[in-house]
Design a protein around this motif. Structure first.
Motif, PDB file in Angstrom:
ATOM      1  N   ILE A 198       0.710  -1.377  -0.012  1.00  0.00           N
ATOM      2  CA  ILE A 198       0.084  -0.007   0.179  1.00  0.00           C
ATOM      3  C   ILE A 198       0.762   1.175   0.277  1.00  0.00           C
ATOM      4  O   ILE A 198       1.968   1.149   0.363  1.00  0.00           O
ATOM      5  N   MET A 199       0.345   2.396  -0.546  1.00  0.00           N
ATOM      6  CA  MET A 199       0.917   3.623  -0.540  1.00  0.00           C
ATOM      7  C   MET A 199       0.008   4.682  -0.308  1.00  0.00           C
ATOM      8  O   MET A 199      -0.682   4.946  -1.168  1.00  0.00           O
ATOM      9  N   HIS A 200       0.054   5.433   0.876  1.00  0.00           N
ATOM     10  CA  HIS A 200      -0.793   6.462   1.307  1.00  0.00           C
ATOM     11  C   HIS A 200      -0.170   7.653   0.574  1.00  0.00           C
ATOM     12  O   HIS A 200       1.231   7.958   1.002  1.00  0.00           O
ATOM     13  N   PRO A 201      -0.879   8.779  -0.252  1.00  0.00           N
ATOM     14  CA  PRO A 201      -0.159   9.943  -0.517  1.00  0.00           C
ATOM     15  C   PRO A 201       0.044  10.851   0.436  1.00  0.00           C
ATOM     16  O   PRO A 201      -0.812  10.781   1.465  1.00  0.00           O
ATOM     17  N   LYS A 202       1.073  11.543   0.329  1.00  0.00           N
ATOM     18  CA  LYS A 202       1.416  12.670   1.112  1.00  0.00           C
ATOM     19  C   LYS A 202       0.857  13.954   0.777  1.00  0.00           C
ATOM     20  O   LYS A 202       1.068  14.243  -0.002  1.00  0.00           O
ATOM     21  N   GLY A 203      -0.203  14.282   1.595  1.00  0.00           N
ATOM     22  CA  GLY A 203      -1.067  15.451   1.273  1.00  0.00           C
ATOM     23  C   GLY A 203      -2.398  14.927   0.791  1.00  0.00           C
ATOM     24  O   GLY A 203      -2.758  13.842   0.552  1.00  0.00           O
ATOM     25  N   SER A 204      -3.297  15.983   0.370  1.00  0.00           N
ATOM     26  CA  SER A 204      -4.606  15.795  -0.145  1.00  0.00           C
ATOM     27  C   SER A 204      -4.549  15.211  -1.646  1.00  0.00           C
ATOM     28  O   SER A 204      -4.003  16.175  -2.432  1.00  0.00           O
ATOM     29  N   PHE A 205      -5.039  14.182  -2.077  1.00  0.00           N
ATOM     30  CA  PHE A 205      -5.201  13.808  -3.416  1.00  0.00           C
ATOM     31  C   PHE A 205      -5.772  14.932  -4.317  1.00  0.00           C
ATOM     32  O   PHE A 205      -5.521  15.189  -5.460  1.00  0.00           O
ATOM     33  N   CYS A 206      -6.976  15.205  -3.888  1.00  0.00           N
ATOM     34  CA  CYS A 206      -7.694  16.365  -4.676  1.00  0.00           C
ATOM     35  C   CYS A 206      -7.110  17.691  -4.577  1.00  0.00           C
ATOM     36  O   CYS A 206      -6.636  18.022  -3.396  1.00  0.00           O
ATOM     37  N   LEU A 247      -7.288   2.831   4.618  1.00  0.00           N
ATOM     38  CA  LEU A 247      -7.163   3.756   3.268  1.00  0.00           C
ATOM     39  C   LEU A 247      -7.533   5.077   3.283  1.00  0.00           C
ATOM     40  O   LEU A 247      -8.522   5.574   3.972  1.00  0.00           O
ATOM     41  N   GLN A 248      -7.226   5.739   2.739  1.00  0.00           N
ATOM     42  CA  GLN A 248      -7.249   7.167   2.506  1.00  0.00           C
ATOM     43  C   GLN A 248      -7.355   7.366   1.131  1.00  0.00           C
ATOM     44  O   GLN A 248      -6.964   6.680   0.171  1.00  0.00           O
ATOM     45  N   ASP A 249      -8.046   8.753   0.974  1.00  0.00           N
ATOM     46  CA  ASP A 249      -8.399   8.898  -0.725  1.00  0.00           C
ATOM     47  C   ASP A 249      -7.001   9.083  -1.431  1.00  0.00           C
ATOM     48  O   ASP A 249      -6.206   9.904  -0.989  1.00  0.00           O
ATOM     49  N   GLY A 250      -6.983   8.244  -2.345  1.00  0.00           N
ATOM     50  CA  GLY A 250      -5.652   8.204  -3.380  1.00  0.00           C
ATOM     51  C   GLY A 250      -4.624   7.085  -2.852  1.00  0.00           C
ATOM     52  O   GLY A 250      -3.638   7.139  -3.499  1.00  0.00           O
ATOM     53  N   THR A 251      -5.116   6.279  -1.761  1.00  0.00           N
ATOM     54  CA  THR A 251      -4.126   5.201  -1.473  1.00  0.00           C
ATOM     55  C   THR A 251      -4.243   4.316  -2.634  1.00  0.00           C
ATOM     56  O   THR A 251      -5.224   3.896  -3.254  1.00  0.00           O
ATOM     57  N   LEU A 252      -2.929   3.811  -3.072  1.00  0.00           N
ATOM     58  CA  LEU A 252      -2.523   2.755  -4.046  1.00  0.00           C
ATOM     59  C   LEU A 252      -2.371   1.470  -3.426  1.00  0.00           C
ATOM     60  O   LEU A 252      -1.829   1.413  -2.144  1.00  0.00           O
ATOM     61  N   ILE A 253      -3.180   0.262  -3.919  1.00  0.00           N
ATOM     62  CA  ILE A 253      -2.960  -0.963  -3.304  1.00  0.00           C
ATOM     63  C   ILE A 253      -2.447  -1.868  -4.487  1.00  0.00           C
ATOM     64  O   ILE A 253      -3.033  -1.996  -5.442  1.00  0.00           O
ATOM     65  N   ASP A 254      -1.159  -2.538  -4.212  1.00  0.00           N
ATOM     66  CA  ASP A 254      -0.504  -3.351  -5.273  1.00  0.00           C
ATOM     67  C   ASP A 254      -0.673  -4.644  -4.989  1.00  0.00           C
ATOM     68  O   ASP A 254      -0.254  -5.125  -3.817  1.00  0.00           O
ATOM     69  N   LEU A 255      -1.194  -5.349  -5.766  1.00  0.00           N
ATOM     70  CA  LEU A 255      -1.589  -7.133  -5.712  1.00  0.00           C
ATOM     71  C   LEU A 255      -0.484  -7.842  -6.416  1.00  0.00           C
ATOM     72  O   LEU A 255      -0.639  -8.990  -6.805  1.00  0.00           O
ATOM     73  N   CYS A 256       0.660  -7.265  -6.918  1.00  0.00           N
ATOM     74  CA  CYS A 256       1.912  -8.168  -7.469  1.00  0.00           C
ATOM     75  C   CYS A 256       1.209  -8.515  -9.068  1.00  0.00           C
ATOM     76  O   CYS A 256       0.691  -9.858  -9.244  1.00  0.00           O
ATOM     77  N   GLY A 257       0.723  -7.602  -9.868  1.00  0.00           N
ATOM     78  CA  GLY A 257       0.121  -8.006 -11.010  1.00  0.00           C
ATOM     79  C   GLY A 257      -0.888  -6.994 -11.416  1.00  0.00           C
ATOM     80  O   GLY A 257      -0.849  -6.625 -12.723  1.00  0.00           O
ATOM     81  N   ALA A 258      -1.432  -6.227 -10.519  1.00  0.00           N
ATOM     82  CA  ALA A 258      -2.276  -5.175 -10.639  1.00  0.00           C
ATOM     83  C   ALA A 258      -2.520  -4.439  -9.632  1.00  0.00           C
ATOM     84  O   ALA A 258      -1.992  -4.501  -8.400  1.00  0.00           O
ATOM     85  N   THR A 259      -2.565  -3.065  -9.743  1.00  0.00           N
ATOM     86  CA  THR A 259      -2.373  -2.120  -8.833  1.00  0.00           C
ATOM     87  C   THR A 259      -3.867  -1.184  -8.675  1.00  0.00           C
ATOM     88  O   THR A 259      -4.633  -0.769  -9.845  1.00  0.00           O
ATOM     89  N   LEU A 260      -4.392  -1.008  -7.635  1.00  0.00           N
ATOM     90  CA  LEU A 260      -5.861  -0.455  -7.569  1.00  0.00           C
ATOM     91  C   LEU A 260      -5.497   0.808  -6.809  1.00  0.00           C
ATOM     92  O   LEU A 260      -4.714   1.025  -5.949  1.00  0.00           O
ATOM     93  N   LEU A 261      -6.428   1.926  -7.095  1.00  0.00           N
ATOM     94  CA  LEU A 261      -6.458   3.141  -6.656  1.00  0.00           C
ATOM     95  C   LEU A 261      -7.918   3.120  -5.704  1.00  0.00           C
ATOM     96  O   LEU A 261      -8.991   2.855  -6.162  1.00  0.00           O
ATOM     97  N   TRP A 262      -7.854   3.525  -4.446  1.00  0.00           N
ATOM     98  CA  TRP A 262      -8.929   3.760  -3.516  1.00  0.00           C
ATOM     99  C   TRP A 262      -9.241   4.972  -3.443  1.00  0.00           C
ATOM    100  O   TRP A 262      -8.444   6.181  -3.405  1.00  0.00           O
ATOM    101  N   ARG A 263     -10.382   5.413  -3.946  1.00  0.00           N
ATOM    102  CA  ARG A 263     -11.136   6.816  -3.840  1.00  0.00           C
ATOM    103  C   ARG A 263     -12.384   6.741  -2.934  1.00  0.00           C
ATOM    104  O   ARG A 263     -13.147   5.975  -2.990  1.00  0.00           O
TER     105      ARG A 263
END
Length: 424
Positions: A198-206, A247-263
């Motif tokens: 997982i990767m949480h963005p630093k700051g507001s995604f919007c 999860l926060q707005d803009g968190t990325l989730i990597d499943l080793c083959g596909a990456t998902l964005l949480w909004r």
């Protein structure tokens, strides 16, 4: 809502032909797969789609940790054989395992993501390949069949927590003898083979002010760790105590083959809609941009039409000038073209609008494009994604276009567009 074979609800809305009597449900948020421009090439169908909307369920479906104990033969233990009992089995040796039982949690809803098409999986995710995916085939997937689960608090939807691994059709999770696992005092935890990052963005995604955060790994129990030396290394990373699995707005989730964005639902309220993006295309087309060579009017399409070369715009990736299809200035040896406006020599690519609203960090005119794929978006959106490193391979990272997953080229990974129209 769609009922699954085990009687539970799937958050995917029924396909056309439903009775249409379902009341609107509270939307928790969306999971969007990076690399798709609003839809799968073969079309969105049921649980297999490019975007997954999480709605509040009619009845709570979450589970929480109850008790744990040691057994000598896990395959024949009561918790494993009971199809109504959620449990996780941590195999320590051939003759010993720790069973962690889970009980119903009336305060949460659970959603599961993975490659399996079995009924416990709410969102079926396959490996994402870069570029045009119409005829693409994955020989061997690296995504787990039951990759991860997300639990959302029914009263506090902002608390959406992610955990590695998902429960199978027997409501079990098995961590084999070779899986990375450990005991901390009385608690036991572990990691899946290729991990859930997982990767949480630093700051507001919007708003476009966010920066790419550090990638972390999430455990089966929901704790956060630094990355392993390689994707499937046996030794876990260091625990990260000041970060969590919410999860926060803009968190990325990597499943080793596909990456998902949480909004998050709140974040989506400040993002453009697909209708907003189509209006921006119409505004550019209303300016009647022209090709300086053929003098024909260019039309930015919602979808690329390979048969409409006359009106299809192309961008010179080294200078940003937008022109139509012509053979002027083509280098016969390299295939590169010399721009007739500035005489810069370089590659040319079809220009196409990025139509997945969830990838946008702001609302505005699409004045930039990714290099080398040519997907258009706002300046802040393009610059944000050009600086986001997506996991690649066993321990590599690369920036990609979110609309097609093509790795970015050039010093910046993008180009500012220059139209010959009334916008100049």
């Amino acid at each position: 809502m769609v009922k699954r074979t085990d009687g539970t609800e799937s958050p995917i809305l029924a396909e056309d032909g439903g009775d249409g009597h379902d009341k609107p449900r509270l939307r928790y948020g969306e999971l969007v797969i990076l690399g798709y421009n609003g839809y799968l090439p073969q079309g969105d169908r049921g649980r297999r789609r490019s975007k997954f909307v999480l709605h509040k369920r009619t009845e709570a479906s979450g589970v929480k940790r109850s008790k744990h104990y040691i057994v000598q033969s896990p395959q024949t233990s009561k918790a494993i054989l009971d199809a109504n009992q959620h449990s996780i089995s941590y195999t320590l040796s051939r003759s010993q395992a720790v069973i962690v039982e889970y009980k119903e949690d009336t305060e949460t809803d659970m959603f599961q993501v993975g490659r399996s098409s079995e009924s416990p999986i709410d969102f079926v995710v396959m490996d994402t390949l870069p570029g045009d995916k119409k005829d693409a085939k994955v020989m061997q997937s690296t995504i787990s069949r039951f990759a991860c689960r997300i639990l959302v608090n029914r009263c506090e939807p902002a608390k959406a927590k992610i955990f590695a691994a998902g429960f199978d059709s027997s409501r079990n999770i098995f961590l084999g003898e070779k899986a990375t696992k450990w005991q901390d005092n009385v608690e036991i935890d572990g990691l899946t083979t290729n991990g859930v990052l997982i990767m949480h963005p630093k700051g507001s995604f919007c708003g476009g002010s966010a920066k790419c955060g550090l990638w972390r790994e999430c455990s089966v129990g929901g704790d956060v760790f630094s990355l392993r030396e390689s994707r499937s290394a046996q030794q876990k990373g260091q625990p990260i105590y000041d970060e969590c699995n919410i999860l926060q707005d803009g968190t990325l989730i990597d499943l080793c083959g596909a990456t998902l964005l949480w909004r998050s639902a709140e974040g989506l309220q400040h993002s453009p809609t697909k209708h907003d993006l189509e209006k921006l295309i119409d505004a550019i087309n209303a300016g009647r941009p022209q090709c300086p060579v053929g003098l024909n009017t260019l039309v930015i399409p919602r979808k690329v039409n390979i048969n409409d070369k006359m009106n299809q715009p192309y961008v010179y990736l080294n200078c940003g000038h937008v022109q139509g299809h012509h053979d002027w200035g083509q280098d016969e040896n390299t295939g590169a073209r010399r721009c007739p406006m500035c005489l810069e020599l370089g590659p040319v690519v079809t220009l196409c609008m990025g139509l997945e609203p969830a990838f946008y960090v702001d609302v505005g005119a699409p004045t930039y494009a990714f290099n080398p794929c040519g997907h258009m978006a706002t300046e802040k959106t393009v610059k944000y994604w050009a600086n986001v490193e997506i996991p690649h391979g066993t321990n590599g990272f690369q920036a990609v276009c979110p609309f097609c997953a093509t790795p970015l080229d050039g010093a910046t990974g993008y180009i500012k567009l220059i139209f010959q129209d009334n916008l100049d």
